[in-house]
Design an enzyme around this catalytic site. Structure first.
Site, PDB file in Angstrom:
ATOM      1  N   SER A 232     -10.898  21.467 -27.202  1.00 53.66           N
ATOM      2  CA  SER A 232     -11.795  21.057 -26.121  1.00 53.66           C
ATOM      3  C   SER A 232     -12.646  19.875 -26.581  1.00 53.66           C
ATOM      4  CB  SER A 232     -12.719  22.213 -25.722  1.00 53.66           C
ATOM      5  OG  SER A 232     -13.663  22.462 -26.752  1.00 53.66           O
ATOM      6  N   LYS A 233     -13.345  19.286 -25.628  1.00 53.94           N
ATOM      7  CA  LYS A 233     -14.249  18.173 -25.944  1.00 53.94           C
ATOM      8  C   LYS A 233     -15.327  18.627 -26.918  1.00 53.94           C
ATOM      9  CE  LYS A 233     -17.341  14.777 -23.827  1.00 53.94           C
ATOM     10  NZ  LYS A 233     -18.505  15.136 -24.667  1.00 53.94           N
TER      11      LYS A 233
END
Length: 503
Positions: free
Chosen positions: A262-263
């Site tokens: 994920s970011k």
């Protein structure tokens, strides 16, 4: 299997393109090109509530930067256009109604409140609410209502959705190129919404209709769509259409190997998860991109190709053309692929050595205004000496500043190591040798200075360490004689005299 191959990458413009999406686009591209097929870009923007301004352009710019060029798409060879689903919404209602006419779908008039109440009731009884064969005749839909009541509701403009009528007590036998044969019990499937009375289809209907109309032969997409495979198979069957071949790519996992990348993982560990920098139009928050962080597109593509795929050989460095030749969906793994930030740096270091020196020179000058007055040819020569140690152009200055500016300070630890009793005398002798060298070349310097060291039985470190410190300010950098040649005789002597005076 490979006749008239047509594949598509169908992102939603809801924000920046994650590198997982780039990997999906890449695998579609490689498969298409391997079989002289067509790679289609389709923008799936039916969810207007989540649409983000600028996201479509970002997606296209990102693919172009990576060299993953689409053959058909928005404003490009629109043979089966338009390629934005929002511009195709007039198509979908007729297909939804066709499913109703063949008893494969039905109108449902349940309100959100009624469904919420039914959901809570099930939860209170320890059950999970699923809208399907076991309860649909008790709910508010065209299967449970008289035909006249249904027509009255439609004529009155009541809100409705069209749901797929999932079969009861059947076993679906599905095939996936990567995962093999899959069996699904239809009793566990819910009756998915396909169309809403506001005129917009859901992803499932629009996706299937568009893939059919665009003659897509292979659907290569992420593992997260695997739960939709049963419905999509059933929709193709219900329409009586040929079913494309499916391949679901493995997830890209966090660097720890646990959970989807994920970011937040990138923010926490300091690496981008987007190909290009992204500025959020609502918050102005900026997310890092691989391009702006100094990565080469070739490095990113080569790295992404190995996230879930392996050629079965020891070769790791592939050009895009070589990837096309080697790529095989049957060599894609089922298991998730761990993202390794150090590995993409390794690829970038390799591609740094492959870069055109002229382009690197321009990029370096663009980063450092103090280089504007320095001869471009000189900068290029410096880069040739130091790029082997570099992974990014942004590292060039730290590796080469002493070629352009004399050291103002000297590393304390290095100074204590390099300067001993008698070092000043040694350096004065080096100056005298340099003054006698008329043709100031690397070869002549090595011959005269190393010859003197050998003839006088002096340890090389006693000469070369303080000499390097004088030139660089630290015990680092390329060959000492290359540095001396580049900065010239006068500057070399000046720097040696300065370090002698100070230390």
């Amino acid at each position: 299997m490979t006749n008239n191959v047509r594949v598509r990458f169908a992102p939603s413009p809801t924000g920046p393109l994650h590198i997982g999406g780039v990997r999906t686009a890449l695998f579609n591209y490689l498969f298409a090109k391997k079989f002289n097929g067509t790679f289609v870009l389709r923008i799936e923007d039916t969810d207007q509530n989540r649409y983000v301004e600028g996201a479509e352009n970002y997606i296209i710019d990102a693919l172009n930067w990576c060299g993953i060029n689409f053959d058909e798409g928005p404003n490009t060879n629109e043979t089966f256009g338009p390629y934005r689903q929002s511009e195709r919404k007039h198509l979908y209602k007729a297909y939804a109604e066709k499913l109703i006419a063949t008893n494969n779908a039905y109108y449902a008039f349940d309100t959100a409140e009624a469904l919420d109440e039914a959901r809570k009731k099930n939860e209170s009884e320890g059950k999970t609410f699923i809208y399907n064969w076991h309860n649909r005749l008790t709910l508010n839909n065209s299967l449970s209502l008289p035909a006249e009541a249904v027509q009255a509701k439609l004529a009155a403009g009541d809100d409705y959705v069209i749901r797929f009528k999932s079969p009861e007590n059947e076993t679906l036998h599905l095939t996936d190129i990567i995962r093999g044969n899959i069996k699904i019990d239809t009793n566990v499937l819910d009756d998915k919404v396909l169309f809403k009375s506001d005129g917009m289809p859901t992803y499932h209907l629009a996706n299937i209709v568009d893939d059919h109309l665009m003659e897509i032969s292979h659907v290569i997409r992420g593992e997260e769509w695997l739960p939709s495979l049963a419905l999509h198979y059933q929709l193709y069957t219900a329409f009586g259409w040929n079913i494309p071949e499916f391949a679901h790519l493995p997830l890209i996992l966090k660097p720890t190997g646990k959970g989807k990348l994920s970011k937040r993982d990138g923010d926490k560990l300091g690496f981008p998860v987007f190909p290009l920098q992204w500025k959020d139009p609502k918050t102005d928050a900026i997310s890092k991109g691989y391009k702006e962080d100094g990565y080469f597109p070739d490095a990113m593509v080569n790295f992404l190709a190995f996230l879930g795929w392996n050629p079965g050989t020891e070769q790791e460095i592939f050009s895009l053309e070589e990837l096309v030749t080697a790529f095989d969906l049957k060599k894609v793994n089922k298991a998730g692929a761990r993202f390794d930030p150090d590995k993409i740096k390794w690829f970038n270091h390799h591609y740094m050595q492959e870069q055109n020196t002229e382009a690197l020179t321009a990029a370096f000058k663009n980063q450092r205004t103090e280089l504007n007055t320095i001869d471009t040819g000189y900068i290029a020569m410096v880069i040739e000496l130091i790029k082997e140690r570099a992974t990014f152009v942004s590292e060039f200055w730290d590796l080469s500043h002493f070629f352009f500016v004399a050291p103002k300070t000297y590393d304390e630890k290095a100074s204590k190591k390099a300067f001993k009793d008698g070092t000043e005398t040694v350096l004065l002798k080096v100056i005298s040798i340099i003054n006698t060298i008329e043709d100031f070349t690397v070869e002549n310097m090595k011959k005269d200075i190393k010859g003197w060291i050998t003839d006088n039985d002096i340890g090389f470190g006693k000469v070369m360490m303080p000499l390097r410190l004088a030139l660089v300010g630290a015990l680092q950098g390329p060959d000492v004689f290359d540095i001396m040649y580049m900065i010239g005789k006068a500057e070399t002597i000046k720097r040696i005299e300065k370090v002698n005076a100070i230390l």
